[in-house]
Write a protein that holds these residues in place. Structure first.
Motif, PDB file in Angstrom:
ATOM      1  N   ILE A  25       0.843  -1.198   0.000  1.00  0.00           N
ATOM      2  CA  ILE A  25       0.000   0.000   0.000  1.00  0.00           C
ATOM      3  C   ILE A  25       0.882   1.252   0.000  1.00  0.00           C
ATOM      4  O   ILE A  25       0.657   2.199  -0.749  1.00  0.00           O
ATOM      5  CB  ILE A  25      -0.930  -0.004   1.234  1.00  0.00           C
ATOM      6  N   ASP A  26       1.904   1.212   0.839  1.00  0.00           N
ATOM      7  CA  ASP A  26       2.795   2.368   0.947  1.00  0.00           C
ATOM      8  C   ASP A  26       3.453   2.685  -0.395  1.00  0.00           C
ATOM      9  O   ASP A  26       3.515   3.844  -0.808  1.00  0.00           O
ATOM     10  CB  ASP A  26       3.851   2.104   2.026  1.00  0.00           C
ATOM     11  N   ALA A  27       3.900   1.641  -1.069  1.00  0.00           N
ATOM     12  CA  ALA A  27       4.502   1.857  -2.394  1.00  0.00           C
ATOM     13  C   ALA A  27       3.475   2.445  -3.359  1.00  0.00           C
ATOM     14  O   ALA A  27       3.787   3.323  -4.169  1.00  0.00           O
ATOM     15  CB  ALA A  27       5.058   0.538  -2.934  1.00  0.00           C
ATOM     16  N   ALA A  28       2.245   1.975  -3.256  1.00  0.00           N
ATOM     17  CA  ALA A  28       1.189   2.477  -4.143  1.00  0.00           C
ATOM     18  C   ALA A  28       0.892   3.947  -3.896  1.00  0.00           C
ATOM     19  O   ALA A  28       0.360   4.637  -4.769  1.00  0.00           O
ATOM     20  CB  ALA A  28      -0.089   1.644  -3.961  1.00  0.00           C
ATOM     21  N   MET A  29       1.236   4.443  -2.709  1.00  0.00           N
ATOM     22  CA  MET A  29       0.950   5.833  -2.387  1.00  0.00           C
ATOM     23  C   MET A  29       1.896   6.814  -3.079  1.00  0.00           C
ATOM     24  O   MET A  29       1.601   8.003  -3.173  1.00  0.00           O
ATOM     25  CB  MET A  29       1.017   6.055  -0.865  1.00  0.00           C
TER      26      MET A  29
END
Lengths: 216, 216, 216, 216, 216, 216
Positions: free
Chosen positions: C18-22
């Motif tokens: 999720i963090d990477a997707a942000m």
């Protein structure tokens, strides 16, 4: 006073097909005249094509107003239907709206035979706006361009095939032709599918005559 | 690359109001430029007005295409939304669509404050086409012409009155302003009704920025 | 002030995804921080899993409240969405809700790619509650457990297959990934299906940023 | 084997009221036992209250499973209905769901008498999720807190007033009591409104007995 | 070949009113004959009255079949519509169905003026079955018995009052008369409300003529 | 006082099958008696068959009224349901309505197994009128005439086949038998499909007993 049927594309052959389709609707005491919108595109194959005819269509309606008992917009996207109704107080009928309303008296679930794949979403968006999707079985395209319709055998074969799919996979028990100027295939399509088929220009003319006679 | 917000009427004052409303949305790394459609009518007060802007709007979009990251059509009737999407592959957001989608994250049932009585049916027809009426509490008009909006006290008082009616009679718990260029009344309206108020140009710009960042 | 994205399961790998997707959503002036709910189950695979995270999720929101500009609940069942909105007055966005609202601006009918068969009815029940099913084309499961998603080739192949089925059999013209932490498959899925694909954590962050900027 | 009716709040007086309401449903060959969820809040007045009972409710169901022929969740928000159905293979009935399904056999449009204003949207969201809003006339609150219900005259007068509003303004021809433990007002409410009134705990027990007898 | 319009009640005065209403629809090349169902009740005031006419109505249709081009069932409950369609392959139109379909071409939301309060739910149940309620604004009764309609001043005054309520409270912009044999009030009702008014027997005859001409 | 279950066709074998199906519902303190409507057709295979039983059914209800605690109309078309409710103030339950309402407590989407192809549209029209189609997965016919059902092996095989199609193609997770007198296939159908199966006469008797006990 005349019921003016306006083909919003500039294709005279389509207008001639519409005019021939009007024959059974003649002899009711209402004159029917068919017109080609010369400013229109050759065929209406996109939302943009549909939107492009609205202003010239309204202009034509204004010109014909004085002699008009009613108007039919003879394109299955019903382009400019609500603008036209602001332009004249005479009845204005769209052929999609009229084809579907007539089909609702003929069967439980209606299927639409569209020309192009991208017409489908345009139809459904408009029908949803009209509150008429509850009994929609399906809307499936021929996948032929307006020009390709010139090969009648190919068109007929594909139309019958799509009609049978709407009947067998989608549960349609009445079909609506999703294009003006295809009346000559109606008989064939009824025979091939065993279902009643609504030719939408006739349906719109019928509803227009009905409203003229009722005076509303 | 720029997010182009196009006001489809020719009223520069409205465009200035939209531009001011964009300020909070600036500073995200997306440039925002507001444009007036000089070919548009003075105000969009009818379906015909709405339909009349589609071709010039698409032409303007084509001109701006190269420099565009996305487009917002800043008129609450979302005129030409689907034609515009055929014109460019960049994101195109309508302010009605965006205002309503944003409102759905803020409350259970949304109310729309329209300008003119005849806008209401145009809105509802479009929202039904978009499949977004399930949580519509009501759509009520100010009953003021676009020109009359120049008297801010009268406009504010009437807006608060309509907002309270939507809250108390229709059960709205979030309001959407049904017009571009009224952002300066938002604070007042929130205070007077106690409800969150969506300014639809901001909502559309917000969604446009979101889609630009996501690359879809 | 920070946009807090909370992964309600306890799987740090999912949070890292999720963090990477942000990343594409960063740089708008809104800080984004991703959190793992350590009290959550390893994966949310049932209604009971989803319901089990509500209280700890609300507790976490209360702890983060002071530093928060907004919250995203990063599980596709939108667990505790309305309890969270009672917990804080800051914006709270669910990723299912946000993914679908964003998809509605991208196509006519959206398809959801779920992980497990039993997720489908949970999604549809929630979407019906939100009044957002009118344009749902279909919701089809991968039929893989959350753990099985660790084999990327198998996941990618199955995801593309389900996407094509949603497109061809159900008529979807936009896809929504029905799970957090699968952003790395988005590009592949768009290529394989030719359709735009919404990664719902990004969609929720985008809507949250939009609401923060609008101050509503 | 016993039909276990679980009051998910910790108020023994409410449980006693539910137990008294069960009397007419006794004598069918199905034992009925009423339970108080001691871990529950004093009253369920918010979504968060409702969500907070799910885990202890499922735990209680698991404890009672062996002796159970079926379960009723006796709170009008139907908290944990689908989690409970994952917990046991025995029938689980919610009182909102059951009250509404029973009302559909009694009239054309049903009205719900809620306790608190903020319950209304929770009810409607759930009913929409269940696909049961088509014949909903209205859902109106007493505007009394659960504690205030201890004054029976005030409660009765307000209940009759809300019932008449649902009948006269919303068109309800059958009423559903939107709370457990109010069975003692049913007779009064029927007399005052002239409409049949569904006490939802009884409706749920009736449906549970029906399913037990059918073996499904 | 004749369009047979059958009044399913035994009141000859009603049939005479229907016959007079047919005059504007004559002269289209389709003969119209009006019939009284002598076996019918004096008036159709309940579901049971409506159901009681189905068998004699179908028997009458069978008798008239050979001379028929189409049939209209001239009672606003559309009694026996689907049984009649099993009885003959000729077009059969109900006046409720036809009145509503015609109204959909005249306005955005239609209102129905019923005779008796208990007709309303019968109408709505049938319209829901037909999938035609999306644009229903309201259905409100005169609250006069069929016999009371003999006082024309009282009927007219009440009809105008109900029409204005449908317009102002329910948002109807087109009205449908919910009874056969009231055509003589149409002009008055249009004047008093400023809305177009559909007389449903005329609408049904118009649709029948349209279908006869189209050969479907 | 007795719960009278009336089979509206004249086939005593069907009544015997219904009577046997009632056994599990006996012993609740409510007497159950099954009746054959001798004036009814041999089987109800068309709308006209269904409509033909309404008057004799209401006459039978009137005869049985004094001894009745409630009535069940044991034909899946629910013929005369609303006329019967005008005939008696005692509860009247239809088996289609009751079967579907019960199914809604058992699964997310229900599938109906009809006897004949032309029953399907009759069912759906009625269910739409009842506002109960939101969770309908599908309604598919056996394609066997009522008489053909006398071959139990053929019936069972076909029933299982249709049940699996409803499950796999339409997404049903609960089935409703669309005919009275088929209770003996329920066990087999549950085994073959793995889904719960509602026998609608039992469901109606269960709801009737529930309403009798509640005194509404």
């Amino acid at each position: 006073m005349t019921l003016h049927v306006i083909n919003p594309n500039s294709n005279e052959t389509v207008t001639a097909g519409i005019d021939a389709a009007m024959d059974p609707l003649r002899g009711t005491g209402v004159e029917i005249a068919c017109h080609t919108l010369s400013a229109g595109p050759r065929g209406i194959e996109s939302q943009r094509n549909a939107d492009s005819v609205i202003l010239p269509l309204c202009a034509r309606i204004a010109e014909l107003e004085e002699s008009a008992s009613a108007f039919v917009i003879a394109c299955f996207s019903d382009p400019g239907l609500f603008s036209a109704r602001e332009t004249t107080a005479k009845p204005v009928l769209g052929i999609m709206e009229s084809g579907v309303l007539t089909a609702l008296t003929l069967g439980h679930r209606y299927g639409i035979i569209a020309i192009l794949p991208n017409s489908v979403q345009r139809h459904i968006r408009t029908l949803r706006g009209l509150g008429l999707t509850e009994r929609l079985a399906g809307d499936r395209p021929l996948g032929l361009r307006v020009e390709e319709l010139s090969n009648p055998d190919r068109t007929a074969a594909r139309m019958a095939e799509v009609g049978r799919t709407l009947r067998d996979q989608d549960g349609a028990d009445v079909l609506v032709m999703g294009c003006a100027g295809m009346a000559r295939y109606r008989e064939m399509l009824q025979t091939e599918t065993g279902l009643p088929v609504v030719e939408p220009c006739q349906a719109a003319a019928g509803l227009a005559i009905s409203r003229i006679k009722q005076g509303i």
